[in-house]
Design an enzyme around this catalytic site. Structure first.
Site, mmCIF file in Angstrom:
data_model
loop_
_atom_site.group_PDB
_atom_site.id
_atom_site.type_symbol
_atom_site.label_atom_id
_atom_site.label_comp_id
_atom_site.label_asym_id
_atom_site.label_seq_id
_atom_site.Cartn_x
_atom_site.Cartn_y
_atom_site.Cartn_z
ATOM 1 C CB CYS A 130 -1.204 -0.005 1.271
ATOM 2 S SG CYS A 130 -1.935 -1.392 1.423
ATOM 3 C CG HIS A 152 -3.090 3.631 2.476
ATOM 4 N ND1 HIS A 152 -3.592 3.063 1.523
ATOM 5 C CD2 HIS A 152 -2.899 2.437 3.376
ATOM 6 C CE1 HIS A 152 -4.055 1.971 1.516
ATOM 7 N NE2 HIS A 152 -3.615 1.345 2.645
ATOM 8 C CG ASN A 157 -6.991 -0.513 1.758
ATOM 9 O OD1 ASN A 157 -6.304 -0.381 0.854
ATOM 10 N ND2 ASN A 157 -6.339 -1.332 2.835
HETATM 11 N N1 COA Z 1 -18.428 -7.984 10.528
HETATM 12 C C1 COA Z 1 -18.697 -8.234 11.999
HETATM 13 N N2 COA Z 1 -17.783 -8.607 12.822
HETATM 14 C C2 COA Z 1 -16.376 -8.894 12.541
HETATM 15 C C3 COA Z 1 -16.287 -8.460 10.878
HETATM 16 C C4 COA Z 1 -17.063 -8.214 10.201
HETATM 17 N N3 COA Z 1 -16.721 -7.944 8.865
HETATM 18 N N4 COA Z 1 -14.637 -8.812 11.157
HETATM 19 C C5 COA Z 1 -14.605 -9.265 12.172
HETATM 20 N N5 COA Z 1 -15.465 -9.245 13.109
HETATM 21 C C6 COA Z 1 -15.315 -9.569 14.539
HETATM 22 C C7 COA Z 1 -14.187 -10.057 14.904
HETATM 23 O O1 COA Z 1 -14.432 -11.467 14.783
HETATM 24 C C8 COA Z 1 -14.166 -9.851 16.450
HETATM 25 O O2 COA Z 1 -15.250 -10.695 17.192
HETATM 26 P P1 COA Z 1 -14.613 -11.411 18.400
HETATM 27 O O3 COA Z 1 -14.612 -10.446 19.418
HETATM 28 O O4 COA Z 1 -15.962 -12.373 18.673
HETATM 29 O O5 COA Z 1 -13.501 -12.131 18.309
HETATM 30 C C9 COA Z 1 -14.800 -8.529 16.631
HETATM 31 O O6 COA Z 1 -15.579 -8.301 15.581
HETATM 32 C C10 COA Z 1 -13.565 -7.403 16.713
HETATM 33 O O7 COA Z 1 -12.776 -7.799 15.876
HETATM 34 P P2 COA Z 1 -11.536 -6.874 15.634
HETATM 35 O O8 COA Z 1 -10.428 -7.639 14.732
HETATM 36 O O9 COA Z 1 -10.998 -6.467 17.176
HETATM 37 O O10 COA Z 1 -11.879 -5.585 15.196
HETATM 38 P P3 COA Z 1 -11.290 -4.235 14.718
HETATM 39 O O11 COA Z 1 -12.105 -3.057 15.514
HETATM 40 O O12 COA Z 1 -9.983 -4.171 15.008
HETATM 41 O O13 COA Z 1 -11.671 -4.126 13.093
HETATM 42 C C11 COA Z 1 -10.526 -4.154 11.267
HETATM 43 C C12 COA Z 1 -10.990 -5.135 12.330
HETATM 44 C C13 COA Z 1 -9.740 -5.326 10.121
HETATM 45 C C14 COA Z 1 -11.500 -3.413 10.320
HETATM 46 C C15 COA Z 1 -9.307 -3.374 11.624
HETATM 47 O O14 COA Z 1 -8.484 -4.030 12.646
HETATM 48 C C16 COA Z 1 -8.363 -2.851 10.755
HETATM 49 O O15 COA Z 1 -8.963 -1.775 9.904
HETATM 50 N N6 COA Z 1 -6.874 -3.050 10.894
HETATM 51 C C17 COA Z 1 -6.048 -2.466 9.905
HETATM 52 C C18 COA Z 1 -6.063 -3.217 8.631
HETATM 53 C C19 COA Z 1 -5.368 -2.739 7.453
HETATM 54 O O16 COA Z 1 -5.449 -1.571 7.322
HETATM 55 N N7 COA Z 1 -4.968 -3.416 6.549
HETATM 56 C C20 COA Z 1 -4.510 -3.023 5.330
HETATM 57 C C21 COA Z 1 -3.037 -2.498 5.503
HETATM 58 S S1 COA Z 1 -2.745 -1.484 3.910
#
Ligand code: COA
Length: 334
Positions: free
Chosen positions: A115, A255, A285
């Site tokens: 990215c 980004h 993204n």
């Molecule tokens: N819908 C509903 N629930 C979801 C879900 C979805 N699409 N995806 C994950 N969950 C759940 C998880 O399973 C978790 O459940 P649990 O507590 O029972 O285990 C809960 O939601 C929280 O998960 P978590 O991973 O802590 O959520 P978050 O707030 O961190 O959001 C992302 C997840 C991926 C959106 C976030 O971590 C993120 O944006 N990370 C950076 C990723 C990124 O930028 N990647 C590209 C790099 S260039």
């Protein structure tokens, strides 16, 4: 070394017409529109139709950027394509685009800094121009991420979309252009975000129970924590190098990975919301295409005026991050 300034002469983008909305995703995995909006800020993504090669998006973006710069494809000396999802490992996406736009005088290669690719490519292109080796460099950030997304994995499939963004770089008067830049890599953190290609480890197989091995897997919270810190620190560092503070800039073009990452970094930097360029509600993204697409939109909507100071900042797989401090000055070709 020539004492010249390098800036953006033209911009272009392509977003495929088909949309994948949060409501569509609700029918595919166990998720909800409310969860996706609250946790990411995303509402829809553009998706390229199956059967169409991804580089065709880059061809359209490239043509628009060259036209916007007031140049023709024959004027381009070098094409750098940044991509995480090439149609082929060979020929490169850059050669496919070079062929289709008729840039017969251009050298061409692909570059992968995930990215952060666009930021890396701008810094690389600048060196070619500054040394006088090349005059005009076309950068195309071409990301068909739907091709490497597992639509059975709710942790990732809600995030990614398809797009291409392009810019032409060349010499601009000294008061405009790239003033400072900084690039980092953290290979020791690379295992937090992987897209296997020609080698699939047992661990990578286990992380992809659906069997789609050539797909994105990430530790979302590790990447999230890295992202906020990396965007904040890179922005601070590049501005410090320029003798500026975050309050001095007119716009930050980050980004587009998650609105909470963007807002978290902006808050730490004490940058007002109205100075933050955010497009991810409409695109998701789009990896390295995020910044050039956002720049193209800001430019065409008249949100960027010549003389405006901006920071472009990105993070991503590798892990990598980087930032550029820039004075906008389009249509100022030397
Ligand atoms: N819908 C509903 N629930 C979801 C879900 C979805 N699409 N995806 C994950 N969950 C759940 C998880 O399973 C978790 O459940 P649990 O507590 O029972 O285990 C809960 O939601 C929280 O998960 P978590 O991973 O802590 O959520 P978050 O707030 O961190 O959001 C992302 C997840 C991926 C959106 C976030 O971590 C993120 O944006 N990370 C950076 C990723 C990124 O930028 N990647 C590209 C790099 S260039």
């Amino acid at each position: 070394m020539h004492d010249l300034s390098v800036g953006i002469l033209g911009t272009g983008m392509f977003l495929p017409p088909d949309l994948l909305t949060n409501h569509d995703l609700e029918k595919m995995v166990d998720t909800s529109d409310e969860w996706i909006v609250r946790r990411t800020g995303m509402k829809q993504r553009h998706i390229l139709k199956e059967g169409i090669p991804s580089y065709t998006m880059g061809v359209e973006a490239a043509k628009l950027a060259i036209e916007d710069a007031g140049l023709t494809p024959m004027d381009i000396d070098l094409i750098i394509v940044t991509t995480e999802a090439p149609d082929f490992l060979s020929p490169s996406m850059a050669c496919l685009i070079q062929r289709d736009i008729g840039a017969k005088n251009a050298a061409a290669f692909d570059m992968n800094a995930a990215c952060t690719g666009f930021v890396y490519a701008v810094v690389a292109a600048k060196q070619f121009i500054k040394t006088g080796y090349y005059r005009y460099v076309l950068i195309v950030s071409n990301e068909g991420l739907s091709r490497i997304t597992d639509y059975k994995n709710r942790n990732t499939c809600i995030l990614f979309g398809d797009a291409a963004g392009a810019v032409v770089l060349g010499e601009v008067p000294g008061e405009y252009g790239i003033k400072e830049s900084i690039l980092y890599s953290y290979g020791d953190l690379g295992h937090n975000l992987t897209i296997p290609c020609c080698y699939i480890s047992e661990e990578d197989k286990e992380r992809r129970p659906s069997g789609m091995y050539r797909s994105v897997w990430q530790d979302g919270s590790e990447v999230f924590t890295f992202a906020v810190r990396a965007m904040t620190d890179s922005t601070k560092k590049v501005l410090e190098m320029a003798g500026k503070t975050p309050q001095d800039i007119d716009m930050i073009i980050p980004h587009q990975a998650n609105i909470r990452i963007i807002n978290g970094a902006a808050k730490r930097l004490k940058i007002d919301d109205d100075k933050v360029m955010a497009i991810l509600d409409k695109t998701g993204n789009i990896s390295s295409a995020s910044i050039p697409v956002a720049v193209d939109i800001a430019s065409r909507e008249g949100r960027l005026k010549n003389g405006d100071s901006l920071v472009m900042v990105a993070f991503g797989g590798g892990l990598t991050c980087g930032a550029i401090y820039f004075i906008w000055g389009k249509n100022q070709r030397h």
